[in-house]
Design an enzyme around this catalytic site. Structure first.
Site, PDB file in Angstrom:
ATOM      1  N   SER A  46      -9.991  10.940 -14.193  1.00 62.56           N
ATOM      2  CA  SER A  46     -10.583  11.338 -15.468  1.00 62.56           C
ATOM      3  C   SER A  46     -10.632  12.859 -15.475  1.00 62.56           C
ATOM      4  O   SER A  46     -11.153  13.471 -14.538  1.00 62.56           O
ATOM      5  CB  SER A  46     -11.980  10.735 -15.603  1.00 62.56           C
ATOM      6  OG  SER A  46     -12.455  10.929 -16.911  1.00 62.56           O
ATOM      7  N   GLU A  47     -10.072  13.480 -16.529  1.00 63.33           N
ATOM      8  CA  GLU A  47      -9.760  14.901 -16.421  1.00 63.33           C
ATOM      9  C   GLU A  47     -10.977  15.828 -16.452  1.00 63.33           C
ATOM     10  O   GLU A  47     -10.842  17.026 -16.229  1.00 63.33           O
ATOM     11  CB  GLU A  47      -8.724  15.320 -17.476  1.00 63.33           C
ATOM     12  CG  GLU A  47      -9.140  15.176 -18.922  1.00 63.33           C
ATOM     13  CD  GLU A  47      -8.705  13.838 -19.524  1.00 63.33           C
ATOM     14  OE1 GLU A  47      -8.501  12.874 -18.756  1.00 63.33           O
ATOM     15  OE2 GLU A  47      -8.587  13.774 -20.757  1.00 63.33           O
ATOM     16  N   ASN A  48     -12.162  15.286 -16.686  1.00 63.58           N
ATOM     17  CA  ASN A  48     -13.350  16.128 -16.545  1.00 63.58           C
ATOM     18  C   ASN A  48     -13.710  16.375 -15.082  1.00 63.58           C
ATOM     19  O   ASN A  48     -14.631  17.138 -14.790  1.00 63.58           O
ATOM     20  CB  ASN A  48     -14.543  15.531 -17.292  1.00 63.58           C
ATOM     21  CG  ASN A  48     -14.917  14.156 -16.801  1.00 63.58           C
ATOM     22  OD1 ASN A  48     -14.055  13.310 -16.583  1.00 63.58           O
ATOM     23  ND2 ASN A  48     -16.203  13.921 -16.606  1.00 63.58           N
ATOM     24  N   SER A  88      -8.997  19.656 -11.374  1.00 66.06           N
ATOM     25  CA  SER A  88      -8.565  18.453 -12.081  1.00 66.06           C
ATOM     26  C   SER A  88      -7.220  18.681 -12.770  1.00 66.06           C
ATOM     27  O   SER A  88      -6.323  17.832 -12.719  1.00 66.06           O
ATOM     28  CB  SER A  88      -9.624  18.068 -13.119  1.00 66.06           C
ATOM     29  OG  SER A  88      -9.253  16.892 -13.781  1.00 66.06           O
TER      30      SER A  88
END
Lengths: 219, 233
Positions: A46-48, A88
């Site tokens: 998840s890119e956060n 990320s």
């Protein structure tokens, strides 16, 4: 019959490989996580800043400091890692994520994708989508084959502002599995009960149709 | 070691020196890991004409939405701003300028800014509206666009724990943009849930070394949840 959202997710899930690191976009792509084949392990990014995203929490485990890129509360699986946004996107932009699945408004025969901006409507932003399409080698776009007025979303040239150029090679729609190569669409599979004629009719860009087009198979 | 003691006692001290038209870099993703008290202090100070760099712009009535309420933001540099009706109004009226920036590029702009790198090439945004007007260079047969880094007059950061020397650790995904923002402020202010004595944090586990941090303040956090999603079980 056109595929349901769930069937679409099931077909995409068949592309997963054991040990894949996978980033799933919002919408139909998110559903892919529900159909990971038995005995297979994938790690969701998840890119956060979370690698190893787990299911939604319970009332007891919900934590405001634990969210996904859709800002939903989530959990981390055992063996997960959490990191900052530059780390990320180093994973994403550096090509370390094995598979990215995301939605789109349009794709075209050059592998261009438009998914973030409709002129005249309020622009909310691209979030991480431009990084994801620029960074990944292996991307699957999921969308309906045509919009709600019946207009094809598989075009000769995207009409909307692009999210990325020359970056898409696989599209799974509610009607077909299509590969993009050599400046053309190639029909690989059709949804069960959907005719090749219907797919041809709803594909605006040049489509190469082999003599035999197998139906998608669902267990 | 008193010269290294970064702890300030109140919010006025924490944000002292912030004036109109400055650039403020803020950590946070949605409402997760945002420096709530520092944002509230900026609202209280009434500083105007700010350029705010943050992944998102808060929601109506919370987070950076508080600064929109008082018309304090002139320009917003963000990747996604869709959760805020006030933002939409001010954008459409022309009062607010927005520079939409891909999320990874935004993170890298902060990282590079903090690391003294003025610009970098990235494939992200090539061939899209983001790439328009930017220098393009090919490497190994692939086109990349030149993106400039960002530094702020202030960086406002939300940490979990800090020691008096400004070493910071973050909690879970509240980390997000915070460590990057922390490196890119001329003055970096960190608001935390707990302040400990030097030596209490494990040196190898520190996310933001104190060299980047100018001020530390103990905060109180509401930690509002934007999308509360629970499993059925």
């Amino acid at each position: 019959m056109a595929l349901t959202r769930e069937q679409l997710a099931m077909r995409v899930a068949q592309e997963l490989k054991d040990g894949d690191y996978v980033n799933l976009g919002i919408g139909i792509p998110t559903l892919v996580a529900n159909y990971v084949p038995e005995g297979m392990a994938v790690m969701l990014q998840s890119e956060n800043g979370l690698l190893g995203m787990g299911p939604f929490p319970t009332e007891e485990t919900v934590d405001p400091d634990m969210i996904n890129a859709g800002k939903q509360t989530v959990t981390a699986i055992p063996g997960a890692a959490i990191f900052d946004s530059a780390q990320s996107f180093a994973m994403i932009r550096g090509g370390h994520v094995d598979l990215t699945v995301l939605g789109a408004f349009e794709v075209d025969v050059q592998g261009n994708i438009a998914s973030w901006m409709i002129p005249g409507k309020l622009v909310k932003g691209m979030g991480g989508a431009m990084d994801l399409v620029a960074g990944a080698d292996n991307i699957i776009v999921t969308m309906t084959h045509a919009d709600r007025h019946g207009n094809s979303k598989l075009l000769s040239n995207c009409t909307l502002p692009l999210t990325g150029a020359n970056c898409i090679s696989k599209v799974v729609t509610d009607l077909a599995y299509i590969e993009i190569r050599d400046g053309r669409f190639h029909l690989l599979e059709r949804a069960p009960g959907v005719s090749v004629e219907e797919i041809i009719e709803k594909t605006a860009g040049e489509l190469v149709v082999p003599e035999h087009v197998p139906e998608m198979r669902f267990e | 070691m008193s010269g290294f003691d970064k702890v300030v006692q109140d919010y006025a001290q924490a944000m002292a020196g912030l004036t109109d038209n400055m650039t403020v870099i803020a950590g946070g993703f949605g409402l997760c890991g945002i420096p709530e008290g520092l944002i509230a202090q900026i609202q209280k100070m009434g500083t105007r004409g700010l350029t705010v760099v943050s992944n998102n712009a808060g929601v109506d009535g919370f987070g950076l939405g508080l600064l929109l309420e008082k018309h304090q933001i002139r320009k917003m540099i963000a990747s996604y701003v869709g959760e805020n009706a006030l933002f939409e109004q001010q954008l459409l009226s022309g009062e607010l300028e927005v520079e939409l920036t891909p999320q990874g590029t935004l993170a890298e702009k902060m990282r590079a800014g903090g690391a003294g790198i003025p610009a970098f090439f990235t494939a992200t945004g090539y061939g899209t509206p983001v790439g328009e007007g930017k220098e393009v260079r090919e490497f190994n047969g692939r086109p990349y666009i030149l993106e400039e880094s960002i530094r702020g007059d202030f960086a406002i950061v939300k940490g979990w724990k800090a020691d008096r020397y400004g070493n910071v650790v973050y909690r879970h995904t509240a980390q997000n943009f915070n460590p990057l923002a922390a490196t890119a402020g001329k003055i970096t202010v960190v608001e935390v849930e707990e302040i400990v004595e030097p030596g209490e944090l494990e040196p190898s586990q520190i996310h933001t070394p104190g060299i980047y941090v100018d001020r530390v303040i103990l905060g109180q956090f509401e930690k509002r949840i934007e999308k509360r999603t629970l499993s059925q079980a």
